[in-house]
Each structure stands twice: as C-alpha cells, then as structure tokens.
Motif scaffolding. Structure first.
Motif, PDB file in Angstrom:
ATOM      1  N   LEU A  50       0.829  -1.210   0.000  1.00 10.79           N
ATOM      2  CA  LEU A  50       0.000   0.000   0.000  1.00 10.79           C
ATOM      3  C   LEU A  50       0.865   1.263   0.000  1.00 10.79           C
ATOM      4  O   LEU A  50       0.526   2.250  -0.668  1.00 10.79           O
ATOM      5  CB  LEU A  50      -0.946  -0.003   1.199  1.00 10.79           C
ATOM      6  N   GLU A  51       1.976   1.230   0.706  1.00  4.70           N
ATOM      7  CA  GLU A  51       2.876   2.382   0.707  1.00  4.70           C
ATOM      8  C   GLU A  51       3.536   2.559  -0.659  1.00  4.70           C
ATOM      9  O   GLU A  51       3.734   3.690  -1.114  1.00  4.70           O
ATOM     10  CB  GLU A  51       3.912   2.260   1.812  1.00  4.70           C
ATOM     11  N   LEU A  52       3.854   1.467  -1.330  1.00  6.17           N
ATOM     12  CA  LEU A  52       4.395   1.576  -2.694  1.00  6.17           C
ATOM     13  C   LEU A  52       3.350   2.173  -3.636  1.00  6.17           C
ATOM     14  O   LEU A  52       3.681   3.014  -4.482  1.00  6.17           O
ATOM     15  CB  LEU A  52       4.848   0.199  -3.201  1.00  6.17           C
ATOM     16  N   CYS A  53       2.103   1.772  -3.470  1.00  6.21           N
ATOM     17  CA  CYS A  53       1.017   2.365  -4.269  1.00  6.21           C
ATOM     18  C   CYS A  53       0.862   3.851  -3.965  1.00  6.21           C
ATOM     19  O   CYS A  53       0.617   4.658  -4.870  1.00  6.21           O
ATOM     20  CB  CYS A  53      -0.300   1.629  -4.006  1.00  6.21           C
ATOM     21  N   ALA A  54       1.016   4.212  -2.686  1.00 10.34           N
ATOM     22  CA  ALA A  54       0.928   5.621  -2.311  1.00 10.34           C
ATOM     23  C   ALA A  54       2.038   6.428  -2.968  1.00 10.34           C
ATOM     24  O   ALA A  54       1.809   7.550  -3.440  1.00 10.34           O
ATOM     25  CB  ALA A  54       0.990   5.777  -0.792  1.00 10.34           C
ATOM     26  N   ALA A  55       3.240   5.872  -3.030  1.00 13.14           N
ATOM     27  CA  ALA A  55       4.353   6.586  -3.664  1.00 13.14           C
ATOM     28  C   ALA A  55       4.017   6.887  -5.120  1.00 13.14           C
ATOM     29  O   ALA A  55       4.239   8.007  -5.594  1.00 13.14           O
ATOM     30  CB  ALA A  55       5.641   5.756  -3.568  1.00 13.14           C
ATOM     31  N   ALA A  56       3.469   5.909  -5.813  1.00  8.13           N
ATOM     32  CA  ALA A  56       3.064   6.131  -7.209  1.00  8.13           C
ATOM     33  C   ALA A  56       1.877   7.087  -7.284  1.00  8.13           C
ATOM     34  O   ALA A  56       1.795   7.931  -8.183  1.00  8.13           O
ATOM     35  CB  ALA A  56       2.722   4.801  -7.878  1.00  8.13           C
ATOM     36  N   GLY A  57       0.966   6.964  -6.332  1.00  8.76           N
ATOM     37  CA  GLY A  57      -0.238   7.790  -6.331  1.00  8.76           C
ATOM     38  C   GLY A  57       0.034   9.276  -6.204  1.00  8.76           C
ATOM     39  O   GLY A  57      -0.733  10.097  -6.708  1.00  8.76           O
ATOM     40  N   TYR A  58       1.126   9.638  -5.558  1.00  2.71           N
ATOM     41  CA  TYR A  58       1.446  11.061  -5.434  1.00  2.71           C
ATOM     42  C   TYR A  58       1.720  11.700  -6.786  1.00  2.71           C
ATOM     43  O   TYR A  58       1.654  12.915  -6.937  1.00  2.71           O
ATOM     44  CB  TYR A  58       2.622  11.285  -4.478  1.00  2.71           C
ATOM     45  N   PHE A  59       2.030  10.888  -7.787  1.00  5.46           N
ATOM     46  CA  PHE A  59       2.258  11.402  -9.136  1.00  5.46           C
ATOM     47  C   PHE A  59       0.975  11.417  -9.963  1.00  5.46           C
ATOM     48  O   PHE A  59       0.849  12.184 -10.899  1.00  5.46           O
ATOM     49  CB  PHE A  59       3.316  10.557  -9.863  1.00  5.46           C
TER      50      PHE A  59
END
Length: 108
Positions: A50-59
């Motif tokens: 989920l944190e990896l998805c969040a990192a991508a989601g910020y873009f």
C-alpha cells in the motif's frame, strides 16, 4: 508536483520497500519497527505494498493519495504512541500535516 508531494512520495517509497522486501525478523529488530514483530507477516507486507502504491499515487492522484495517507498516519501515530515511541508518533503527525497541506493545495 510540489516539494511536499516529493517528500511524501519518498517517505512512502522507503517504507514500502522496507516493509515489502525486508524479512520480518530483520525488520522487527530495526529501530521504530518493533511493532512488526507483533503482527502477521502478511499484514506488514500488505502495508508495504500500500505504501508503494501511495508513492506512485502522489504522481497520479495527489489529493486522493494524500487523503488516504492521512488516515494511514493517524493509525501509525496511534501505534507508535501506544508503544511509547513518542518521537515516531510525532513524525507521523508531521507527515499527516504535510499530507493535509497537499490536499489543501490541490483541492483548495
């Protein structure tokens, strides 16, 4: 993308990689990650993904991602607070404030 989003993306990426790929036993011995020893391995890996998805989601969807990150940081602050890790709980609250800024800046 503003600097605050970059900071939060790097924080999410770092936490995500660590929780997803570092073995649970090693992770539990790291400073601030002792809580991982008290939960199932699948839970730690799920948070990591989920944190990896969040990192991508910020873009892609920064305001939505920041809103979700705020919820995650509340949980993290509570967890660290219960463990007597006040400094880490405070850091989670800083990240929560940064995420609130991203939501405010994007949604207005």
């Amino acid at each position: 993308m503003n600097i605050v989003q970059w900071i939060l993306a790097v924080v999410a990426l770092t936490g995500g990689v660590t929780k997803t790929f570092v073995p649970k036993a090693k992770l539990a011995s790291m400073p601030g990650a002792g809580w991982t020893g008290a939960v199932p391995g699948w839970f730690v890996r799920t948070l990591g993904v989920l944190e990896l998805c969040a990192a991508a989601g910020y873009f892609v969807l920064p305001a939505l991602t920041a809103g979700c990150w705020m919820v995650l940081m509340v949980g993290a602050a509570i967890t660290h607070g219960r463990r007597g890790e006040g400094g880490l709980a405070g850091l989670n609250l800083v990240y929560l404030g940064l995420a609130a800024f991203v939501v405010w800046a994007r949604v207005g």
